[in-house]
Design a protein around this motif. Sequence first.
Motif, PDB file in Angstrom:
ATOM      1  N   GLY A 114      73.772  59.838  41.581  1.00  0.00           N
ATOM      2  CA  GLY A 114      75.012  60.420  42.047  1.00  0.00           C
ATOM      3  C   GLY A 114      75.210  61.859  41.600  1.00  0.00           C
ATOM      4  O   GLY A 114      74.610  62.306  40.618  1.00  0.00           O
ATOM      5  N   PRO A 115      76.079  62.605  42.284  1.00  0.00           N
ATOM      6  CA  PRO A 115      76.246  64.038  42.027  1.00  0.00           C
ATOM      7  C   PRO A 115      76.851  64.380  40.672  1.00  0.00           C
ATOM      8  O   PRO A 115      76.688  65.502  40.192  1.00  0.00           O
ATOM      9  CB  PRO A 115      77.166  64.493  43.165  1.00  0.00           C
ATOM     10  CG  PRO A 115      77.856  63.258  43.626  1.00  0.00           C
ATOM     11  CD  PRO A 115      76.884  62.145  43.428  1.00  0.00           C
ATOM     12  N   HIS A 116      77.522  63.431  40.007  1.00  0.00           N
ATOM     13  CA  HIS A 116      78.161  63.730  38.730  1.00  0.00           C
ATOM     14  C   HIS A 116      77.263  63.388  37.536  1.00  0.00           C
ATOM     15  O   HIS A 116      77.671  63.578  36.392  1.00  0.00           O
ATOM     16  CB  HIS A 116      79.469  62.937  38.603  1.00  0.00           C
ATOM     17  CG  HIS A 116      79.267  61.451  38.615  1.00  0.00           C
ATOM     18  ND1 HIS A 116      79.004  60.762  39.776  1.00  0.00           N
ATOM     19  CD2 HIS A 116      79.270  60.528  37.614  1.00  0.00           C
ATOM     20  CE1 HIS A 116      78.858  59.477  39.488  1.00  0.00           C
ATOM     21  NE2 HIS A 116      79.012  59.316  38.188  1.00  0.00           N
ATOM     22  N   THR A 117      76.045  62.903  37.799  1.00  0.00           N
ATOM     23  CA  THR A 117      75.162  62.463  36.722  1.00  0.00           C
ATOM     24  C   THR A 117      74.236  63.596  36.270  1.00  0.00           C
ATOM     25  O   THR A 117      74.091  64.616  36.943  1.00  0.00           O
ATOM     26  CB  THR A 117      74.314  61.267  37.175  1.00  0.00           C
ATOM     27  OG1 THR A 117      73.470  61.675  38.266  1.00  0.00           O
ATOM     28  CG2 THR A 117      75.201  60.107  37.629  1.00  0.00           C
ATOM     29  N   VAL A 118      73.590  63.371  35.130  1.00  0.00           N
ATOM     30  CA  VAL A 118      72.666  64.369  34.585  1.00  0.00           C
ATOM     31  C   VAL A 118      71.496  64.626  35.531  1.00  0.00           C
ATOM     32  O   VAL A 118      71.029  65.758  35.671  1.00  0.00           O
ATOM     33  CB  VAL A 118      72.141  63.901  33.204  1.00  0.00           C
ATOM     34  CG1 VAL A 118      71.005  64.802  32.724  1.00  0.00           C
ATOM     35  CG2 VAL A 118      73.273  63.894  32.194  1.00  0.00           C
ATOM     36  N   ASN A 119      71.033  63.569  36.209  1.00  0.00           N
ATOM     37  CA  ASN A 119      69.897  63.691  37.128  1.00  0.00           C
ATOM     38  C   ASN A 119      70.359  63.678  38.583  1.00  0.00           C
ATOM     39  O   ASN A 119      69.731  63.057  39.448  1.00  0.00           O
ATOM     40  CB  ASN A 119      68.898  62.560  36.890  1.00  0.00           C
ATOM     41  CG  ASN A 119      68.182  62.694  35.567  1.00  0.00           C
ATOM     42  OD1 ASN A 119      67.848  63.793  35.139  1.00  0.00           O
ATOM     43  ND2 ASN A 119      67.959  61.575  34.895  1.00  0.00           N
ATOM     44  N   ALA A 120      71.426  64.373  38.873  1.00  0.00           N
ATOM     45  CA  ALA A 120      72.027  64.368  40.211  1.00  0.00           C
ATOM     46  C   ALA A 120      70.988  64.643  41.298  1.00  0.00           C
ATOM     47  O   ALA A 120      70.222  65.604  41.219  1.00  0.00           O
ATOM     48  CB  ALA A 120      73.137  65.407  40.285  1.00  0.00           C
ATOM     49  N   GLY A 121      70.961  63.763  42.308  1.00  0.00           N
ATOM     50  CA  GLY A 121      70.077  63.943  43.449  1.00  0.00           C
ATOM     51  C   GLY A 121      68.645  63.518  43.242  1.00  0.00           C
ATOM     52  O   GLY A 121      67.865  63.495  44.203  1.00  0.00           O
ATOM     53  N   PRO A 164      80.532  55.461  41.354  1.00  0.00           N
ATOM     54  CA  PRO A 164      79.169  54.906  41.325  1.00  0.00           C
ATOM     55  C   PRO A 164      78.188  55.854  40.646  1.00  0.00           C
ATOM     56  O   PRO A 164      78.288  57.071  40.772  1.00  0.00           O
ATOM     57  CB  PRO A 164      78.831  54.731  42.804  1.00  0.00           C
ATOM     58  CG  PRO A 164      79.708  55.704  43.518  1.00  0.00           C
ATOM     59  CD  PRO A 164      80.985  55.768  42.722  1.00  0.00           C
ATOM     60  N   GLU A 165      77.244  55.252  39.922  1.00  0.00           N
ATOM     61  CA  GLU A 165      76.213  56.060  39.267  1.00  0.00           C
ATOM     62  C   GLU A 165      75.218  56.620  40.266  1.00  0.00           C
ATOM     63  O   GLU A 165      74.604  57.660  40.025  1.00  0.00           O
ATOM     64  CB  GLU A 165      75.465  55.224  38.224  1.00  0.00           C
ATOM     65  CG  GLU A 165      76.234  54.937  36.965  1.00  0.00           C
ATOM     66  CD  GLU A 165      75.330  54.335  35.905  1.00  0.00           C
ATOM     67  OE1 GLU A 165      74.408  55.031  35.449  1.00  0.00           O
ATOM     68  OE2 GLU A 165      75.561  53.168  35.548  1.00  0.00           O
ATOM     69  N   ILE A 166      75.044  55.913  41.377  1.00  0.00           N
ATOM     70  CA  ILE A 166      74.027  56.326  42.337  1.00  0.00           C
ATOM     71  C   ILE A 166      74.669  56.721  43.666  1.00  0.00           C
ATOM     72  O   ILE A 166      75.766  56.274  44.007  1.00  0.00           O
ATOM     73  CB  ILE A 166      72.976  55.220  42.556  1.00  0.00           C
ATOM     74  CG1 ILE A 166      73.580  54.024  43.311  1.00  0.00           C
ATOM     75  CG2 ILE A 166      72.371  54.786  41.233  1.00  0.00           C
ATOM     76  CD1 ILE A 166      72.550  52.997  43.749  1.00  0.00           C
ATOM     77  N   GLU A 167      73.951  57.563  44.392  1.00  0.00           N
ATOM     78  CA  GLU A 167      74.389  57.953  45.730  1.00  0.00           C
ATOM     79  C   GLU A 167      74.065  56.855  46.728  1.00  0.00           C
ATOM     80  O   GLU A 167      74.822  56.602  47.671  1.00  0.00           O
ATOM     81  CB  GLU A 167      73.701  59.262  46.111  1.00  0.00           C
ATOM     82  CG  GLU A 167      74.063  59.813  47.465  1.00  0.00           C
ATOM     83  CD  GLU A 167      73.354  61.114  47.748  1.00  0.00           C
ATOM     84  OE1 GLU A 167      72.836  61.270  48.871  1.00  0.00           O
ATOM     85  OE2 GLU A 167      73.298  61.975  46.845  1.00  0.00           O
ATOM     86  N   GLY A 168      72.906  56.194  46.521  1.00  0.00           N
ATOM     87  CA  GLY A 168      72.518  55.122  47.419  1.00  0.00           C
ATOM     88  C   GLY A 168      71.058  54.779  47.267  1.00  0.00           C
ATOM     89  O   GLY A 168      70.333  55.354  46.449  1.00  0.00           O
ATOM     90  N   PRO A 169      70.574  53.812  48.069  1.00  0.00           N
ATOM     91  CA  PRO A 169      69.180  53.370  47.986  1.00  0.00           C
ATOM     92  C   PRO A 169      68.234  54.322  48.715  1.00  0.00           C
ATOM     93  O   PRO A 169      68.635  55.050  49.625  1.00  0.00           O
ATOM     94  CB  PRO A 169      69.215  52.010  48.689  1.00  0.00           C
ATOM     95  CG  PRO A 169      70.309  52.159  49.699  1.00  0.00           C
ATOM     96  CD  PRO A 169      71.346  53.034  49.061  1.00  0.00           C
TER      97      PRO A 169
END
Length: 241
Positions: A113-120, A204-209
């Motif tokens: 997800g975009p707000h995480t350290v590894n965004a994208g 959500p931590e992730i953007e998606g699968p």
Amino acid sequence: MSFDLPRNVILPVDAIDVRLDPGPHPFALSNAEAIAENWRQETAANPALFDGTVVLLSELAYRDNRLFGRCHAVKFSTFMLWRKRRENSGAEHAYAHAMLVAGDNALVAIRMGPHTVNAGRVYFAAGSFEPIDFRDGLVDADFNMIREVSEETGLDLSTAERGRRWYALSRETGTVIFRRYRVAEPADELARRISAFVATEAEPEIEGPVIIRDATDLPDGLMPHMKSLIEWHFAGTDKVS
């Protein structure tokens, strides 16, 4: 022991003897002021960061198809400074990947997800080891894998078919311990379920699968270590694993 294992090669692992040392990591003790200052800068740039507890290694070695190591609980702020100063730091990072294999043999990864350290970035649902992942001081890599997949995707892999062994790939940036988890559903159905779960999450931590169908199907944002894991899987290496 320090750090004594081959780099940039996939290693079969029959046992993981990585233990949690109750004492502080030397890197945390010797860099307290720098950790605090770096954390102020990191949270100013990304207020969503949370200073939880993860672990950093002080030793890791590979002998006779076994991983041996020692790690220490540190704050996430310590880990963030270590990422910038890892060379000659006396510390390394290890993390686990449940390699999710769908019924059609496609791999199902996630985009952060975009707000995480590894965004994208794209990799298998995963997170750093935490103290909760240790049993009597010994790391339970499968517990970590199942926990992280559940938290990020909503999928329960506790009854999935597990590969007969773990594998490890050690790079200068860290060591990934991974294992195949096979499920009957095709990749599209798993992706649908993950997307539905993400839609219910407030943050959500992730953007998606992300579905990966063959060794040349490399998505944008793929973490560097993932290419080796994808090629290994689709080469049919150790198919019973």
